[in-house]
Design an enzyme around this catalytic site. Structure first.
Site, PDB file in Angstrom:
ATOM      1  N   LYS A  96      -8.023  -1.581  10.860  1.00 29.94           N
ATOM      2  CA  LYS A  96      -7.292  -1.944   9.636  1.00 29.94           C
ATOM      3  C   LYS A  96      -6.094  -0.999   9.479  1.00 29.94           C
ATOM      4  O   LYS A  96      -5.006  -1.402   9.062  1.00 29.94           O
ATOM      5  CB  LYS A  96      -8.238  -1.867   8.431  1.00 29.94           C
ATOM      6  CG  LYS A  96      -7.664  -2.422   7.141  1.00 29.94           C
ATOM      7  CD  LYS A  96      -6.927  -1.392   6.313  1.00 29.94           C
ATOM      8  CE  LYS A  96      -6.436  -1.986   5.002  1.00 29.94           C
ATOM      9  NZ  LYS A  96      -5.586  -1.057   4.242  1.00 29.94           N
ATOM     10  N   ASP A 103       4.504 -14.607  11.556  1.00 34.42           N
ATOM     11  CA  ASP A 103       3.220 -15.106  11.057  1.00 34.42           C
ATOM     12  C   ASP A 103       2.166 -14.006  11.232  1.00 34.42           C
ATOM     13  O   ASP A 103       1.614 -13.825  12.312  1.00 34.42           O
ATOM     14  CB  ASP A 103       2.863 -16.366  11.858  1.00 34.42           C
ATOM     15  CG  ASP A 103       1.559 -17.000  11.418  1.00 34.42           C
ATOM     16  OD1 ASP A 103       0.763 -16.330  10.722  1.00 34.42           O
ATOM     17  OD2 ASP A 103       1.322 -18.160  11.783  1.00 34.42           O
ATOM     18  N   HIS A 130      -2.562  10.672  -0.294  1.00 37.80           N
ATOM     19  CA  HIS A 130      -2.435   9.446  -1.086  1.00 37.80           C
ATOM     20  C   HIS A 130      -2.133   9.724  -2.550  1.00 37.80           C
ATOM     21  O   HIS A 130      -1.578   8.890  -3.240  1.00 37.80           O
ATOM     22  CB  HIS A 130      -3.766   8.674  -1.047  1.00 37.80           C
ATOM     23  CG  HIS A 130      -3.887   7.801   0.154  1.00 37.80           C
ATOM     24  ND1 HIS A 130      -4.888   6.890   0.309  1.00 37.80           N
ATOM     25  CD2 HIS A 130      -3.121   7.690   1.250  1.00 37.80           C
ATOM     26  CE1 HIS A 130      -4.750   6.277   1.466  1.00 37.80           C
ATOM     27  NE2 HIS A 130      -3.684   6.748   2.053  1.00 37.80           N
ATOM     28  N   GLU A 148       0.847  -1.208   0.000  1.00 36.67           N
ATOM     29  CA  GLU A 148       0.000   0.000   0.000  1.00 36.67           C
ATOM     30  C   GLU A 148       0.878   1.251   0.000  1.00 36.67           C
ATOM     31  O   GLU A 148       1.707   1.429   0.901  1.00 36.67           O
ATOM     32  CB  GLU A 148      -0.930  -0.030   1.218  1.00 36.67           C
ATOM     33  CG  GLU A 148      -2.036   0.995   1.110  1.00 36.67           C
ATOM     34  CD  GLU A 148      -3.084   0.842   2.206  1.00 36.67           C
ATOM     35  OE1 GLU A 148      -3.444  -0.290   2.560  1.00 36.67           O
ATOM     36  OE2 GLU A 148      -3.541   1.886   2.707  1.00 36.67           O
TER      37      GLU A 148
HETATM   38  C1  MEV Z   1      -6.329   2.650   4.788  1.00 34.55           C
HETATM   39  O1  MEV Z   1      -5.497   1.560   4.439  1.00 34.55           O
HETATM   40  C2  MEV Z   1      -6.448   2.763   6.283  1.00 34.55           C
HETATM   41  C3  MEV Z   1      -7.441   3.816   6.783  1.00 34.55           C
HETATM   42  O2  MEV Z   1      -8.713   3.584   6.196  1.00 34.55           O
HETATM   43  C4  MEV Z   1      -7.497   3.686   8.281  1.00 34.55           C
HETATM   44  C5  MEV Z   1      -8.576   4.520   8.934  1.00 34.55           C
HETATM   45  O3  MEV Z   1      -9.599   4.835   8.276  1.00 34.55           O
HETATM   46  O4  MEV Z   1      -8.402   4.829  10.121  1.00 34.55           O
HETATM   47  C6  MEV Z   1      -7.021   5.202   6.353  1.00 34.55           C
END
Ligand code: MEV
Length: 424
Positions: free
Chosen positions: A266, A282, A380, A83
Protein backbone atom coordinates in the site's frame (compact mmCIF):
# COMPACT_ATOMS: atom_id res chain seq x y z
CA UNK A 1 15.10 22.98 -16.21
CA UNK A 2 16.99 24.80 -13.46
CA UNK A 3 16.11 22.91 -10.29
CA UNK A 4 18.25 25.17 -8.10
CA UNK A 5 15.23 27.50 -8.22
CA UNK A 6 13.23 24.81 -6.48
CA UNK A 7 15.39 24.48 -3.36
CA UNK A 8 13.33 24.42 -0.15
CA UNK A 9 10.19 24.41 -2.28
CA UNK A 10 8.08 23.25 0.66
CA UNK A 11 8.96 26.39 2.62
CA UNK A 12 7.65 28.76 -0.04
CA UNK A 13 4.12 30.14 0.06
CA UNK A 14 1.72 29.37 -2.76
CA UNK A 15 2.64 32.35 -4.96
CA UNK A 16 6.36 31.79 -4.42
CA UNK A 17 5.98 28.16 -5.42
CA UNK A 18 4.35 29.09 -8.71
CA UNK A 19 7.00 31.75 -9.36
CA UNK A 20 9.80 29.27 -8.59
CA UNK A 21 8.31 26.76 -11.04
CA UNK A 22 8.14 29.45 -13.68
CA UNK A 23 11.73 30.57 -12.98
CA UNK A 24 12.94 26.98 -13.05
CA UNK A 25 11.31 26.43 -16.44
CA UNK A 26 9.02 23.69 -15.11
CA UNK A 27 5.85 25.50 -16.14
CA UNK A 28 4.96 28.17 -18.69
CA UNK A 29 3.53 31.62 -17.99
CA UNK A 30 0.14 30.35 -19.13
CA UNK A 31 0.32 27.39 -16.74
CA UNK A 32 1.31 29.66 -13.88
CA UNK A 33 -1.77 31.79 -14.57
CA UNK A 34 -3.94 28.68 -14.57
CA UNK A 35 -2.50 27.62 -11.23
CA UNK A 36 -2.89 31.09 -9.72
CA UNK A 37 -6.49 31.23 -10.93
CA UNK A 38 -7.14 27.77 -9.50
CA UNK A 39 -8.39 26.67 -12.89
CA UNK A 40 -7.16 23.09 -12.95
CA UNK A 41 -10.67 21.78 -12.59
CA UNK A 42 -12.59 20.17 -15.41
CA UNK A 43 -15.03 22.47 -17.12
CA UNK A 44 -18.64 21.51 -16.53
CA UNK A 45 -19.22 21.06 -20.23
CA UNK A 46 -16.39 18.54 -20.47
CA UNK A 47 -17.22 16.66 -17.27
CA UNK A 48 -20.80 16.37 -18.42
CA UNK A 49 -19.65 14.59 -21.56
CA UNK A 50 -17.22 12.33 -19.76
CA UNK A 51 -19.62 10.50 -17.47
CA UNK A 52 -23.31 9.84 -17.02
CA UNK A 53 -25.20 11.77 -14.32
CA UNK A 54 -22.38 14.28 -13.82
CA UNK A 55 -23.00 16.72 -10.96
CA UNK A 56 -19.60 18.38 -10.44
CA UNK A 57 -15.92 17.76 -9.89
CA UNK A 58 -14.30 15.96 -6.98
CA UNK A 59 -10.87 17.44 -6.51
CA UNK A 60 -7.70 16.11 -4.92
CA UNK A 61 -4.65 18.07 -3.82
CA UNK A 62 -2.17 18.30 -6.70
CA UNK A 63 1.49 18.67 -5.72
CA UNK A 64 5.03 18.03 -6.87
CA UNK A 65 7.59 15.60 -5.52
CA UNK A 66 11.11 16.96 -5.77
CA UNK A 67 14.67 15.62 -5.92
CA UNK A 68 14.05 12.74 -8.35
CA UNK A 69 17.02 11.71 -10.46
CA UNK A 70 15.89 9.00 -12.85
CA UNK A 71 18.32 7.56 -15.38
CA UNK A 72 20.55 10.60 -14.83
CA UNK A 73 17.73 13.04 -15.53
CA UNK A 74 16.20 15.39 -12.97
CA UNK A 75 12.45 15.01 -12.79
CA UNK A 76 9.81 17.05 -10.94
CA UNK A 77 7.00 14.59 -10.33
CA UNK A 78 3.32 15.63 -10.26
CA UNK A 79 1.18 13.74 -7.76
CA UNK A 80 -2.54 13.90 -6.97
CA UNK A 81 -3.22 12.60 -3.48
CA UNK A 82 -5.14 13.43 -0.33
CA UNK A 83 -2.82 11.71 2.17
CA UNK A 84 -0.79 14.46 3.90
CA UNK A 85 2.68 12.90 4.14
CA UNK A 86 3.09 11.15 0.78
CA UNK A 87 4.69 13.92 -1.29
CA UNK A 88 6.96 14.96 1.58
CA UNK A 89 8.07 11.35 2.04
CA UNK A 90 8.68 10.79 -1.69
CA UNK A 91 10.76 13.98 -1.93
CA UNK A 92 12.75 13.05 1.16
CA UNK A 93 13.44 9.54 -0.12
CA UNK A 94 14.34 10.83 -3.59
CA UNK A 95 16.89 13.19 -2.06
CA UNK A 96 18.71 10.38 -0.25
CA UNK A 97 18.45 8.11 -3.29
CA UNK A 98 19.75 10.85 -5.63
CA UNK A 99 22.80 11.21 -3.42
CA UNK A 100 23.64 7.62 -4.35
CA UNK A 101 23.18 8.19 -8.09
CA UNK A 102 19.38 8.10 -8.31
CA UNK A 103 17.18 5.52 -9.95
CA UNK A 104 18.10 3.23 -12.84
CA UNK A 105 15.15 1.85 -14.72
CA UNK A 106 14.32 -0.76 -17.34
CA UNK A 107 11.10 -1.34 -19.23
CA UNK A 108 9.90 -4.17 -21.44
CA UNK A 109 8.27 -3.72 -24.81
CA UNK A 110 4.80 -2.26 -24.37
CA UNK A 111 2.50 -5.10 -25.30
CA UNK A 112 -1.05 -5.34 -24.00
CA UNK A 113 -2.99 -8.57 -23.83
CA UNK A 114 -6.51 -9.07 -25.15
CA UNK A 115 -8.54 -12.17 -24.30
CA UNK A 116 -11.32 -13.96 -26.10
CA UNK A 117 -12.63 -16.73 -23.87
CA UNK A 118 -14.79 -19.38 -25.52
CA UNK A 119 -17.18 -21.86 -23.92
CA UNK A 120 -18.84 -24.98 -25.27
CA UNK A 121 -15.91 -25.80 -27.53
CA UNK A 122 -16.81 -29.28 -28.83
CA UNK A 123 -13.25 -30.59 -29.19
CA UNK A 124 -10.60 -28.60 -27.33
CA UNK A 125 -7.57 -30.34 -28.88
CA UNK A 126 -8.90 -29.82 -32.40
CA UNK A 127 -9.77 -26.22 -31.61
CA UNK A 128 -6.25 -25.52 -30.31
CA UNK A 129 -4.75 -26.88 -33.56
CA UNK A 130 -7.26 -25.02 -35.63
CA UNK A 131 -6.51 -21.69 -33.92
CA UNK A 132 -2.76 -22.24 -34.12
CA UNK A 133 -2.68 -22.72 -37.88
CA UNK A 134 -4.83 -19.62 -38.32
CA UNK A 135 -2.57 -17.33 -36.27
CA UNK A 136 -1.91 -14.98 -39.18
CA UNK A 137 -5.58 -14.77 -40.12
CA UNK A 138 -6.51 -13.96 -36.52
CA UNK A 139 -3.87 -11.23 -36.30
CA UNK A 140 -5.00 -9.82 -39.62
CA UNK A 141 -8.62 -9.67 -38.49
CA UNK A 142 -7.60 -8.05 -35.21
CA UNK A 143 -5.67 -5.38 -37.12
CA UNK A 144 -8.53 -4.84 -39.55
CA UNK A 145 -10.75 -4.14 -36.54
CA UNK A 146 -8.48 -1.22 -35.54
CA UNK A 147 -6.49 -0.09 -38.59
CA UNK A 148 -5.38 3.25 -37.12
CA UNK A 149 -3.09 1.61 -34.55
CA UNK A 150 -1.43 -0.32 -37.38
CA UNK A 151 -0.86 2.97 -39.23
CA UNK A 152 0.81 4.31 -36.10
CA UNK A 153 3.26 1.39 -36.11
CA UNK A 154 1.48 -0.85 -33.63
CA UNK A 155 -1.13 -3.56 -33.86
CA UNK A 156 -1.72 -7.22 -33.03
CA UNK A 157 1.60 -9.06 -33.06
CA UNK A 158 1.14 -12.53 -31.65
CA UNK A 159 -1.29 -14.96 -30.11
CA UNK A 160 -1.19 -17.39 -27.21
CA UNK A 161 -3.63 -20.23 -26.68
CA UNK A 162 -4.63 -21.24 -23.16
CA UNK A 163 -6.86 -24.11 -22.10
CA UNK A 164 -8.58 -23.30 -18.79
CA UNK A 165 -9.33 -26.76 -17.44
CA UNK A 166 -8.99 -26.24 -13.71
CA UNK A 167 -12.76 -26.62 -13.39
CA UNK A 168 -15.50 -28.14 -15.48
CA UNK A 169 -16.49 -27.02 -18.06
CA UNK A 170 -13.23 -26.34 -19.86
CA UNK A 171 -12.81 -22.91 -21.45
CA UNK A 172 -10.51 -21.97 -24.29
CA UNK A 173 -8.85 -18.56 -24.09
CA UNK A 174 -7.03 -16.93 -26.96
CA UNK A 175 -4.66 -14.12 -25.99
CA UNK A 176 -3.74 -11.54 -28.57
CA UNK A 177 -0.63 -9.47 -27.86
CA UNK A 178 -1.11 -5.94 -29.08
CA UNK A 179 1.43 -3.17 -29.45
CA UNK A 180 -0.65 -0.15 -28.46
CA UNK A 181 2.20 2.37 -28.99
CA UNK A 182 1.74 5.42 -26.77
CA UNK A 183 -1.77 4.54 -25.60
CA UNK A 184 -2.73 2.40 -22.63
CA UNK A 185 -4.84 0.78 -25.26
CA UNK A 186 -7.94 -0.58 -23.52
CA UNK A 187 -10.24 0.64 -26.29
CA UNK A 188 -7.92 -0.57 -29.04
CA UNK A 189 -7.67 -4.04 -27.55
CA UNK A 190 -11.36 -4.32 -26.69
CA UNK A 191 -12.30 -3.34 -30.24
CA UNK A 192 -9.94 -5.98 -31.61
CA UNK A 193 -11.28 -8.71 -29.30
CA UNK A 194 -14.85 -7.95 -30.28
CA UNK A 195 -13.71 -7.90 -33.90
CA UNK A 196 -12.11 -11.36 -33.89
CA UNK A 197 -14.58 -13.16 -31.64
CA UNK A 198 -16.97 -14.27 -34.46
CA UNK A 199 -14.02 -15.72 -36.42
CA UNK A 200 -12.77 -17.57 -33.33
CA UNK A 201 -16.26 -18.98 -32.80
CA UNK A 202 -16.24 -20.20 -36.40
CA UNK A 203 -12.76 -21.72 -36.08
CA UNK A 204 -13.34 -23.46 -32.73
CA UNK A 205 -17.06 -24.24 -32.88
CA UNK A 206 -17.35 -22.61 -29.45
CA UNK A 207 -19.21 -19.56 -28.16
CA UNK A 208 -17.37 -16.40 -27.19
CA UNK A 209 -18.15 -15.62 -23.56
CA UNK A 210 -15.66 -12.80 -22.86
CA UNK A 211 -13.93 -10.41 -25.26
CA UNK A 212 -11.81 -7.95 -23.34
CA UNK A 213 -8.37 -6.61 -22.43
CA UNK A 214 -6.55 -8.37 -19.58
CA UNK A 215 -5.49 -5.88 -16.95
CA UNK A 216 -2.79 -8.30 -15.84
CA UNK A 217 -0.23 -6.70 -18.16
CA UNK A 218 2.67 -9.09 -17.74
CA UNK A 219 4.00 -8.03 -21.17
CA UNK A 220 4.32 -4.39 -20.11
CA UNK A 221 6.57 -4.22 -17.07
CA UNK A 222 8.78 -1.56 -15.51
CA UNK A 223 11.64 -1.90 -13.02
CA UNK A 224 13.42 0.68 -10.91
CA UNK A 225 16.61 0.04 -8.95
CA UNK A 226 18.55 2.26 -6.59
CA UNK A 227 21.68 1.95 -4.49
CA UNK A 228 21.83 3.98 -1.30
CA UNK A 229 25.22 4.48 0.32
CA UNK A 230 25.03 3.01 3.83
CA UNK A 231 26.40 6.20 5.40
CA UNK A 232 23.40 8.11 4.04
CA UNK A 233 21.09 5.91 6.06
CA UNK A 234 22.28 6.91 9.52
CA UNK A 235 19.79 8.78 11.70
CA UNK A 236 20.36 10.45 15.07
CA UNK A 237 19.64 7.20 16.91
CA UNK A 238 20.76 4.53 14.47
CA UNK A 239 23.86 3.80 12.43
CA UNK A 240 23.56 3.40 8.68
CA UNK A 241 24.24 -0.34 9.02
CA UNK A 242 21.40 -0.79 11.53
CA UNK A 243 18.95 1.15 9.35
CA UNK A 244 20.02 -0.85 6.28
CA UNK A 245 19.65 -4.21 8.05
CA UNK A 246 16.29 -3.27 9.52
CA UNK A 247 14.98 -2.23 6.09
CA UNK A 248 16.11 -5.59 4.72
CA UNK A 249 14.47 -7.43 7.63
CA UNK A 250 11.24 -5.46 7.34
CA UNK A 251 11.06 -6.35 3.66
CA UNK A 252 11.69 -9.99 4.51
CA UNK A 253 8.69 -9.86 6.84
CA UNK A 254 6.62 -8.35 4.01
CA UNK A 255 7.78 -11.18 1.75
CA UNK A 256 6.59 -13.92 4.08
CA UNK A 257 3.57 -12.35 5.79
CA UNK A 258 0.64 -11.26 3.63
CA UNK A 259 -0.75 -9.13 6.48
CA UNK A 260 2.38 -7.02 6.41
CA UNK A 261 2.83 -7.32 2.63
CA UNK A 262 -0.48 -5.60 1.93
CA UNK A 263 0.51 -2.59 4.06
CA UNK A 264 4.03 -2.56 2.64
CA UNK A 265 2.62 -2.57 -0.90
CA UNK A 266 0.00 0.00 0.00
CA UNK A 267 2.95 2.26 0.75
CA UNK A 268 4.33 1.57 -2.74
CA UNK A 269 0.94 2.35 -4.28
CA UNK A 270 0.71 5.66 -2.37
CA UNK A 271 3.35 6.90 -4.77
CA UNK A 272 2.38 4.92 -7.85
CA UNK A 273 -1.32 5.78 -7.77
CA UNK A 274 -0.69 9.46 -7.07
CA UNK A 275 1.37 9.81 -10.26
CA UNK A 276 -0.96 7.59 -12.26
CA UNK A 277 -3.91 9.77 -11.21
CA UNK A 278 -2.06 13.06 -11.79
CA UNK A 279 -1.13 11.96 -15.31
CA UNK A 280 -4.74 11.05 -16.19
CA UNK A 281 -4.15 7.33 -16.28
CA UNK A 282 -6.30 4.46 -15.04
CA UNK A 283 -5.13 3.83 -11.48
CA UNK A 284 -7.53 0.91 -10.98
CA UNK A 285 -5.78 -0.88 -13.83
CA UNK A 286 -2.31 -0.26 -12.42
CA UNK A 287 -3.42 -1.23 -8.90
CA UNK A 288 -5.19 -4.40 -9.99
CA UNK A 289 -2.18 -5.50 -12.02
CA UNK A 290 0.28 -4.67 -9.26
CA UNK A 291 -1.56 -6.64 -6.61
CA UNK A 292 -1.96 -9.61 -8.94
CA UNK A 293 1.77 -9.45 -9.63
CA UNK A 294 2.44 -9.41 -5.88
CA UNK A 295 0.58 -12.74 -5.73
CA UNK A 296 2.35 -14.41 -8.63
CA UNK A 297 4.01 -17.05 -6.42
CA UNK A 298 0.61 -18.12 -5.09
CA UNK A 299 1.04 -15.99 -1.98
CA UNK A 300 0.68 -12.24 -1.70
CA UNK A 301 4.18 -10.84 -1.08
CA UNK A 302 6.20 -7.63 -0.94
CA UNK A 303 6.57 -5.91 -4.31
CA UNK A 304 9.92 -4.36 -3.42
CA UNK A 305 13.21 -6.08 -2.64
CA UNK A 306 15.88 -4.54 -0.43
CA UNK A 307 19.32 -6.12 -0.09
CA UNK A 308 22.89 -5.09 0.56
CA UNK A 309 25.64 -5.21 -2.04
CA UNK A 310 29.31 -6.15 -1.55
CA UNK A 311 30.14 -2.62 -0.47
CA UNK A 312 27.50 -2.86 2.25
CA UNK A 313 25.20 -0.34 0.54
CA UNK A 314 21.44 -0.78 0.39
CA UNK A 315 20.05 -1.87 -2.99
CA UNK A 316 16.34 -1.59 -3.71
CA UNK A 317 14.34 -2.93 -6.64
CA UNK A 318 10.71 -2.65 -7.66
CA UNK A 319 9.13 -4.29 -10.69
CA UNK A 320 5.53 -3.58 -11.59
CA UNK A 321 3.16 -4.15 -14.48
CA UNK A 322 2.70 -0.63 -15.80
CA UNK A 323 -0.26 -0.22 -18.17
CA UNK A 324 -0.14 3.55 -18.56
CA UNK A 325 -0.30 5.71 -21.63
CA UNK A 326 0.99 9.07 -22.79
CA UNK A 327 -2.08 9.69 -24.97
CA UNK A 328 -5.75 8.77 -24.90
CA UNK A 329 -8.39 8.62 -22.17
CA UNK A 330 -8.58 11.80 -20.13
CA UNK A 331 -4.94 12.72 -20.78
CA UNK A 332 -5.70 15.33 -23.43
CA UNK A 333 -8.93 16.46 -21.79
CA UNK A 334 -8.28 16.95 -18.09
CA UNK A 335 -6.48 20.24 -17.31
CA UNK A 336 -4.61 18.67 -14.36
CA UNK A 337 -3.46 15.72 -16.45
CA UNK A 338 -2.40 18.04 -19.28
CA UNK A 339 -0.33 20.11 -16.86
CA UNK A 340 1.19 16.98 -15.31
CA UNK A 341 2.40 15.84 -18.74
CA UNK A 342 3.83 19.31 -19.44
CA UNK A 343 5.66 19.34 -16.10
CA UNK A 344 7.15 15.96 -16.97
CA UNK A 345 8.25 17.30 -20.37
CA UNK A 346 5.64 15.36 -22.40
CA UNK A 347 7.11 11.93 -21.59
CA UNK A 348 6.57 8.92 -23.79
CA UNK A 349 4.60 6.07 -22.25
CA UNK A 350 7.85 4.23 -21.51
CA UNK A 351 9.32 7.29 -19.82
CA UNK A 352 6.19 7.62 -17.74
CA UNK A 353 6.50 3.98 -16.68
CA UNK A 354 10.08 4.62 -15.56
CA UNK A 355 9.03 7.61 -13.48
CA UNK A 356 6.09 5.89 -11.82
CA UNK A 357 8.00 2.78 -10.78
CA UNK A 358 10.79 4.96 -9.35
CA UNK A 359 8.29 6.90 -7.27
CA UNK A 360 6.87 3.59 -5.97
CA UNK A 361 10.32 2.51 -4.86
CA UNK A 362 11.06 5.88 -3.22
CA UNK A 363 7.75 5.81 -1.38
CA UNK A 364 8.42 2.34 -0.03
CA UNK A 365 11.89 3.32 1.11
CA UNK A 366 10.56 6.37 2.95
CA UNK A 367 7.80 4.42 4.67
CA UNK A 368 9.93 1.47 5.75
CA UNK A 369 12.82 3.69 6.84
CA UNK A 370 10.45 5.67 9.05
CA UNK A 371 8.80 2.53 10.42
CA UNK A 372 12.07 0.93 11.49
CA UNK A 373 13.47 4.12 13.04
CA UNK A 374 11.26 6.81 14.60
CA UNK A 375 7.93 5.30 13.52
CA UNK A 376 5.76 7.09 11.01
CA UNK A 377 3.65 9.11 13.42
CA UNK A 378 6.38 11.63 14.22
CA UNK A 379 6.67 12.73 10.60
CA UNK A 380 2.91 12.57 10.09
CA UNK A 381 1.99 14.75 13.03
CA UNK A 382 2.83 18.14 11.53
CA UNK A 383 0.78 17.43 8.44
CA UNK A 384 -1.98 15.76 10.43
CA UNK A 385 -2.17 18.81 12.69
CA UNK A 386 -2.71 21.03 9.63
CA UNK A 387 -5.48 18.72 8.36
CA UNK A 388 -7.19 18.88 11.76
CA UNK A 389 -6.87 22.66 11.78
CA UNK A 390 -8.57 22.85 8.37
CA UNK A 391 -11.29 20.41 9.49
CA UNK A 392 -11.88 22.64 12.54
CA UNK A 393 -12.52 25.56 10.19
CA UNK A 394 -9.14 27.34 10.21
CA UNK A 395 -8.32 29.29 7.06
CA UNK A 396 -5.28 31.15 5.74
CA UNK A 397 -2.64 31.84 8.37
CA UNK A 398 -4.83 30.36 11.09
CA UNK A 399 -4.06 26.88 9.74
CA UNK A 400 -0.40 26.98 10.75
CA UNK A 401 -1.16 28.80 14.00
CA UNK A 402 -3.70 26.17 15.07
CA UNK A 403 -1.41 23.35 13.90
CA UNK A 404 1.54 24.69 15.89
CA UNK A 405 -0.48 24.87 19.10
CA UNK A 406 -2.11 21.54 18.42
CA UNK A 407 1.27 19.80 18.23
CA UNK A 408 2.00 21.00 21.79
CA UNK A 409 -1.45 20.09 23.13
CA UNK A 410 -1.89 16.90 25.21
CA UNK A 411 -4.51 15.53 22.76
CA UNK A 412 -4.16 16.13 19.05
CA UNK A 413 -7.75 15.80 17.87
CA UNK A 414 -10.53 17.76 16.21
CA UNK A 415 -12.08 18.95 19.49
CA UNK A 416 -8.76 20.44 20.63
CA UNK A 417 -8.26 22.03 17.20
CA UNK A 418 -11.69 23.69 17.51
CA UNK A 419 -10.87 24.94 21.02
CA UNK A 420 -7.59 26.45 19.82
CA UNK A 421 -9.32 28.09 16.87
CA UNK A 422 -11.95 29.63 19.13
CA UNK A 423 -9.26 31.06 21.41
CA UNK A 424 -7.47 32.54 18.41
C1 MEV B 1 0.60 4.59 4.91
O1 MEV B 1 -0.22 5.19 3.93
C2 MEV B 1 1.59 3.66 4.26
C3 MEV B 1 2.44 2.83 5.23
O2 MEV B 1 1.60 2.12 6.11
C4 MEV B 1 3.27 1.90 4.39
C5 MEV B 1 4.04 0.86 5.19
O3 MEV B 1 3.61 0.51 6.31
O4 MEV B 1 5.05 0.39 4.66
C6 MEV B 1 3.30 3.72 6.09
Amino acid sequence: MDTSQLAKFYKKDFQEKIQALLDAGVISKEDSQALLNESLNLEKGIGNHMIENYIGNYSLPFGLAMNFLIDDKEVVVPMAIEEPSVIAAASFAAKIISSGGGFSTAVTERTMIGQVTLKNVPNIDEAVKSVKIRTEAILQRANEAHPSIVKRGGGAKDIEIRVLDEETPTYLTIHVHVDTQEAMGANIVNTMMEGIAPYLEEVTGGTALLRILSNYTTECMATATCTIPVRKLATGDYSGEVVRDRIIEATQVARIDPYRAVTHNKGVMNGVDAVVIATGNDWRAVSAASHAYASRSGQYRSLTKWDKNDAGDLVGTLTLPMPVGAVGGSISIHPGAKLAHKILGQPTAKELERIIVSVGLAQNFAAVRALITDGIQKGHMGLHARSLAISAGATGEQVQQVADQLKKAPHMNLATAKEILEQL
